[in-house]
Structure formats: structure tokens, C-alpha cells
Design a protein around this motif. Structure first.
Motif, PDB file in Angstrom:
ATOM      1  N   ARG A 136       5.766  13.374  -3.961  1.00 43.14           N
ATOM      2  CA  ARG A 136       4.578  12.700  -4.468  1.00 43.14           C
ATOM      3  C   ARG A 136       3.768  13.638  -5.354  1.00 43.14           C
ATOM      4  O   ARG A 136       3.262  13.232  -6.412  1.00 43.14           O
ATOM      5  CB  ARG A 136       3.742  12.180  -3.306  1.00 43.14           C
ATOM      6  CG  ARG A 136       4.392  11.015  -2.560  1.00 43.14           C
ATOM      7  CD  ARG A 136       3.714  10.744  -1.234  1.00 43.14           C
ATOM      8  NE  ARG A 136       2.288  10.532  -1.391  1.00 43.14           N
ATOM      9  CZ  ARG A 136       1.415  10.592  -0.380  1.00 43.14           C
ATOM     10  NH1 ARG A 136       1.832  10.875   0.854  1.00 43.14           N
ATOM     11  NH2 ARG A 136       0.143  10.368  -0.589  1.00 43.14           N
ATOM     12  N   ARG A 137       3.633  14.886  -4.936  1.00 43.77           N
ATOM     13  CA  ARG A 137       2.922  15.867  -5.762  1.00 43.77           C
ATOM     14  C   ARG A 137       3.619  16.041  -7.110  1.00 43.77           C
ATOM     15  O   ARG A 137       2.965  16.139  -8.157  1.00 43.77           O
ATOM     16  CB  ARG A 137       2.842  17.200  -5.035  1.00 43.77           C
ATOM     17  CG  ARG A 137       1.830  17.244  -3.895  1.00 43.77           C
ATOM     18  CD  ARG A 137       1.807  18.621  -3.257  1.00 43.77           C
ATOM     19  NE  ARG A 137       0.771  18.771  -2.267  1.00 43.77           N
ATOM     20  CZ  ARG A 137      -0.488  19.121  -2.527  1.00 43.77           C
ATOM     21  NH1 ARG A 137      -0.846  19.341  -3.784  1.00 43.77           N
ATOM     22  NH2 ARG A 137      -1.376  19.218  -1.564  1.00 43.77           N
ATOM     23  N   ARG A 138       4.941  16.092  -7.091  1.00 45.38           N
ATOM     24  CA  ARG A 138       5.695  16.260  -8.336  1.00 45.38           C
ATOM     25  C   ARG A 138       5.455  15.087  -9.276  1.00 45.38           C
ATOM     26  O   ARG A 138       5.263  15.266 -10.482  1.00 45.38           O
ATOM     27  CB  ARG A 138       7.185  16.398  -8.018  1.00 45.38           C
ATOM     28  CG  ARG A 138       8.035  16.720  -9.241  1.00 45.38           C
ATOM     29  CD  ARG A 138       9.502  16.482  -8.976  1.00 45.38           C
ATOM     30  NE  ARG A 138       9.783  15.061  -8.779  1.00 45.38           N
ATOM     31  CZ  ARG A 138       9.851  14.169  -9.763  1.00 45.38           C
ATOM     32  NH1 ARG A 138       9.625  14.526 -11.018  1.00 45.38           N
ATOM     33  NH2 ARG A 138      10.114  12.904  -9.494  1.00 45.38           N
ATOM     34  N   ARG A 139       5.448  13.882  -8.731  1.00 43.25           N
ATOM     35  CA  ARG A 139       5.227  12.693  -9.560  1.00 43.25           C
ATOM     36  C   ARG A 139       3.833  12.689 -10.168  1.00 43.25           C
ATOM     37  O   ARG A 139       3.662  12.335 -11.341  1.00 43.25           O
ATOM     38  CB  ARG A 139       5.436  11.434  -8.720  1.00 43.25           C
ATOM     39  CG  ARG A 139       6.872  11.191  -8.310  1.00 43.25           C
ATOM     40  CD  ARG A 139       6.956  10.050  -7.315  1.00 43.25           C
ATOM     41  NE  ARG A 139       8.296   9.878  -6.787  1.00 43.25           N
ATOM     42  CZ  ARG A 139       8.573   9.215  -5.675  1.00 43.25           C
ATOM     43  NH1 ARG A 139       7.597   8.641  -4.978  1.00 43.25           N
ATOM     44  NH2 ARG A 139       9.826   9.107  -5.258  1.00 43.25           N
ATOM     45  N   VAL A 140       2.847  13.048  -9.383  1.00 47.39           N
ATOM     46  CA  VAL A 140       1.474  13.079  -9.898  1.00 47.39           C
ATOM     47  C   VAL A 140       1.363  14.102 -11.018  1.00 47.39           C
ATOM     48  O   VAL A 140       0.743  13.845 -12.064  1.00 47.39           O
ATOM     49  CB  VAL A 140       0.473  13.386  -8.775  1.00 47.39           C
ATOM     50  CG1 VAL A 140      -0.926  13.624  -9.350  1.00 47.39           C
ATOM     51  CG2 VAL A 140       0.445  12.258  -7.756  1.00 47.39           C
ATOM     52  N   ALA A 141       1.975  15.274 -10.828  1.00 44.94           N
ATOM     53  CA  ALA A 141       1.917  16.317 -11.853  1.00 44.94           C
ATOM     54  C   ALA A 141       2.582  15.856 -13.145  1.00 44.94           C
ATOM     55  O   ALA A 141       2.126  16.182 -14.252  1.00 44.94           O
ATOM     56  CB  ALA A 141       2.594  17.583 -11.336  1.00 44.94           C
ATOM     57  N   THR A 179       0.836  -1.191   0.000  1.00 46.19           N
ATOM     58  CA  THR A 179       0.000   0.000   0.000  1.00 46.19           C
ATOM     59  C   THR A 179       0.875   1.246   0.000  1.00 46.19           C
ATOM     60  O   THR A 179       2.094   1.182   0.146  1.00 46.19           O
ATOM     61  CB  THR A 179      -0.966  -0.015   1.205  1.00 46.19           C
ATOM     62  OG1 THR A 179      -1.935   1.030   1.042  1.00 46.19           O
ATOM     63  CG2 THR A 179      -0.225   0.155   2.528  1.00 46.19           C
ATOM     64  N   GLY A 180       0.244   2.391  -0.166  1.00 47.02           N
ATOM     65  CA  GLY A 180       0.945   3.662  -0.190  1.00 47.02           C
ATOM     66  C   GLY A 180       0.059   4.724  -0.796  1.00 47.02           C
ATOM     67  O   GLY A 180      -0.874   4.419  -1.549  1.00 47.02           O
ATOM     68  N   GLY A 181       0.348   5.977  -0.490  1.00 44.69           N
ATOM     69  CA  GLY A 181      -0.470   7.075  -0.982  1.00 44.69           C
ATOM     70  C   GLY A 181      -0.240   7.367  -2.453  1.00 44.69           C
ATOM     71  O   GLY A 181       0.665   6.818  -3.090  1.00 44.69           O
ATOM     72  N   ILE A 182      -1.065   8.237  -2.997  1.00 45.74           N
ATOM     73  CA  ILE A 182      -0.936   8.624  -4.390  1.00 45.74           C
ATOM     74  C   ILE A 182       0.459   9.205  -4.630  1.00 45.74           C
ATOM     75  O   ILE A 182       0.962  10.017  -3.851  1.00 45.74           O
ATOM     76  CB  ILE A 182      -2.046   9.629  -4.773  1.00 45.74           C
ATOM     77  CG1 ILE A 182      -2.011   9.914  -6.284  1.00 45.74           C
ATOM     78  CG2 ILE A 182      -1.952  10.918  -3.960  1.00 45.74           C
ATOM     79  CD1 ILE A 182      -3.188  10.737  -6.768  1.00 45.74           C
ATOM     80  N   GLY A 183       1.100   8.744  -5.710  1.00 46.74           N
ATOM     81  CA  GLY A 183       2.426   9.238  -6.059  1.00 46.74           C
ATOM     82  C   GLY A 183       3.562   8.637  -5.262  1.00 46.74           C
ATOM     83  O   GLY A 183       4.719   9.030  -5.446  1.00 46.74           O
ATOM     84  N   ALA A 184       3.279   7.671  -4.396  1.00 52.70           N
ATOM     85  CA  ALA A 184       4.343   7.085  -3.574  1.00 52.70           C
ATOM     86  C   ALA A 184       5.263   6.179  -4.383  1.00 52.70           C
ATOM     87  O   ALA A 184       6.446   6.023  -4.037  1.00 52.70           O
ATOM     88  CB  ALA A 184       3.742   6.309  -2.400  1.00 52.70           C
ATOM     89  N   SER A 226       0.066  12.346 -14.339  1.00 54.13           N
ATOM     90  CA  SER A 226      -1.338  12.582 -14.688  1.00 54.13           C
ATOM     91  C   SER A 226      -1.763  13.911 -14.080  1.00 54.13           C
ATOM     92  O   SER A 226      -2.382  13.937 -13.012  1.00 54.13           O
ATOM     93  CB  SER A 226      -2.231  11.448 -14.183  1.00 54.13           C
ATOM     94  OG  SER A 226      -1.967  11.177 -12.811  1.00 54.13           O
ATOM     95  N   PRO A 227      -1.425  15.010 -14.735  1.00 61.53           N
ATOM     96  CA  PRO A 227      -1.714  16.339 -14.177  1.00 61.53           C
ATOM     97  C   PRO A 227      -3.178  16.510 -13.819  1.00 61.53           C
ATOM     98  O   PRO A 227      -4.063  16.058 -14.540  1.00 61.53           O
ATOM     99  CB  PRO A 227      -1.297  17.294 -15.303  1.00 61.53           C
ATOM    100  CG  PRO A 227      -0.328  16.512 -16.129  1.00 61.53           C
ATOM    101  CD  PRO A 227      -0.787  15.082 -16.053  1.00 61.53           C
ATOM    102  N   MET A 228      -3.405  17.161 -12.694  1.00 60.99           N
ATOM    103  CA  MET A 228      -4.761  17.466 -12.253  1.00 60.99           C
ATOM    104  C   MET A 228      -4.731  18.775 -11.487  1.00 60.99           C
ATOM    105  O   MET A 228      -3.669  19.179 -10.976  1.00 60.99           O
ATOM    106  CB  MET A 228      -5.320  16.340 -11.373  1.00 60.99           C
ATOM    107  CG  MET A 228      -4.558  16.094 -10.086  1.00 60.99           C
ATOM    108  SD  MET A 228      -5.218  14.698  -9.121  1.00 60.99           S
ATOM    109  CE  MET A 228      -4.765  13.303 -10.142  1.00 60.99           C
ATOM    110  N   PRO A 229      -5.859  19.473 -11.383  1.00 66.35           N
ATOM    111  CA  PRO A 229      -5.882  20.726 -10.617  1.00 66.35           C
ATOM    112  C   PRO A 229      -5.462  20.490  -9.169  1.00 66.35           C
ATOM    113  O   PRO A 229      -5.703  19.423  -8.602  1.00 66.35           O
ATOM    114  CB  PRO A 229      -7.347  21.169 -10.714  1.00 66.35           C
ATOM    115  CG  PRO A 229      -7.879  20.489 -11.937  1.00 66.35           C
ATOM    116  CD  PRO A 229      -7.152  19.176 -12.017  1.00 66.35           C
ATOM    117  N   ASP A 230      -4.841  21.496  -8.574  1.00 65.15           N
ATOM    118  CA  ASP A 230      -4.367  21.367  -7.199  1.00 65.15           C
ATOM    119  C   ASP A 230      -5.486  21.005  -6.236  1.00 65.15           C
ATOM    120  O   ASP A 230      -5.286  20.212  -5.307  1.00 65.15           O
ATOM    121  CB  ASP A 230      -3.699  22.675  -6.739  1.00 65.15           C
ATOM    122  CG  ASP A 230      -2.334  22.875  -7.368  1.00 65.15           C
ATOM    123  OD1 ASP A 230      -1.777  21.901  -7.912  1.00 65.15           O
ATOM    124  OD2 ASP A 230      -1.830  24.016  -7.325  1.00 65.15           O
TER     125      ASP A 230
END
Length: 212
Positions: free
Chosen positions: A143-148, A11-16, A151-155
């Protein structure tokens, strides 16, 4: 649920870095199963859960290809906690039933079961079919950097997702094994290689690995 293979929950959070970790286990010949993939199977066109979802929320959550409109459902459950709980009550028993069949059919010493929201759903309750729990951790900014990048999404959408996920400290408290993904790619791969060697040894001799 029980089967021949021991089950390592990952398991792990988004972008982990769960996908990166799964790829490292697969390279080492470890069978893997992803709860999200099972959820998609259940909610695609003709999926076992689709009619119950349609009956609960109507055609507005069904896509043009006759499967679940994931964007519409995501918006709904983020706005309405009761809708989230209802969706979970529909999906989770069916996901667990599919997973149980996969565990029973697996003849490997152990397999990896990826459940992104393990602690959000189960808390610190550990069902008897779980052998170990491993969490992937990474700094929130990374993690935020990886998500951006992926799969970019609004903050505000990402903030909403993060607000519904537990923090890494909660994951640490409930995990047997921690996999830090805060360095170069080979760092996580080497950590998984060490963990795999330990797990494979203890899965075959039926002893219990030390917590890492």
C-alpha cells in the motif's frame, strides 16, 4: 436510508486498491457511488456544507476558488481530533442524505457505495440500509508503494493518515466479503467477477449470500 437497490459498502485503507475495484464493478455494469465525491460536492464553491465550515473555522480553510482548502483542512483535523469530529458532524449527515437519494433512485439489483473510512466512522455498527460490507486488503508495504507511485507524500504525512485508519484485521472482522489485492491486477478483477455473480444472483432472488 433505504432504496430499491441493495447497498454493498466497499471500504479499505489508503493504497488498498479501491479505485481499481470500483472500475471492475463499473465494467460489469454495477452502479457506484463514492462518499468522497459527495463530500467534494458539498465543499466545492457553493456547496451546501461550505458556509457552515466557513462559520466554524473562518476564511483560512477556504481556497482561492471559493471552495474548501482541502490541504488546510486536512492539516487542521490531523492536528486536532476535536476539529475532526466537528467536521464529521457537519459533513456526515449531509453525505448520508445525498446517498439516500441516490439509493432510492437506483433500479439495479445492487449498487456499490465506496466509503473509505467506513469502520473508522461506524465501527461495527451496521445501519439497516447496508446489505453487505466488502473490504479490500493488501499488505502495508504494498500500500505504501502504491501511494508513493500515485501521489507521493512525505513519510510522516502518510504515517499520520495510516495512524487514523483501522487495520485490516478490524476490517476482516466487520466485513461480509474480503477482496485481497496482493497479486497481479487480474487477480482482483477475477475475485470481483466471482463476487459480482454471487451478489447479483442473491440480490434478485432476495436470499443472503454466504460470507466470503
Amino acid at each position: 436510508m433505504s432504496g430499491q437497490a441493495k447497498v454493498l459498502v466497499l471500504t479499505g485503507g489508503i493504497g488498498a486498491g479501491k479505485s481499481t475495484a470500483v472500475a471492475a464493478f463499473i465494467r460489469r455494469g454495477v452502479p457506484t457511488l463514492d462518499a468522497d465525491d459527495l463530500s467534494h460536492r458539498l465543499t466545492q464553491r457553493g456547496g451546501e456544507a461550505l458556509e457552515e465550515i466557513r462559520a466554524t473555522w473562518g476564511p483560512g480553510v477556504i481556497s482561492s476558488d471559493a471552495g474548501l482548502d482541502r490541504a488546510a483542512m486536512r492539516d487542521l483535523v490531523f492536528r486536532d481530533p476535536a476539529a475532526r469530529r466537528t467536521l464529521e458532524s457537519i459533513l456526515h449527515p449531509k453525505i448520508q442524505a445525498l446517498a439516500a437519494s441516490a439509493f432510492a433512485a437506483c433500479n439495479a439489483p445492487y449498487m456499490v457505495y465506496v466509503v473509505p473510512l467506513w469502520f473508522e466512522v461506524h465501527g461495527h455498527h451496521r445501519p439497516p440500509w447496508v446489505w453487505r460490507i466488502a473490504s479490500i486488503t493488501a499488505p502495508l508495504a504494498e500500500r505504501r508503494r502504491r501511494v508513493a507511485a500515485r501521489s507521493p507524500m512525505p513519510d510522516d504525512v502518510l504515517d499520520n493518515i495510516l495512524s487514523h485508519q483501522v487495520n485490516d484485521e478490524t476490517r476482516r472482522l466487520g466485513s461480509d466479503d474480503l477482496l485481497a489485492n496482493d497479486g497481479p491486477p487480474d487477480m482482483l478483477d477475477h475475485a470481483i467477477g466471482r463476487l459480482h455473480a454471487q451478489l447479483q444472483r442473491h440480490a434478485t432472488d432476495h436470499s443472503h449470500p454466504d460470507q466470503t
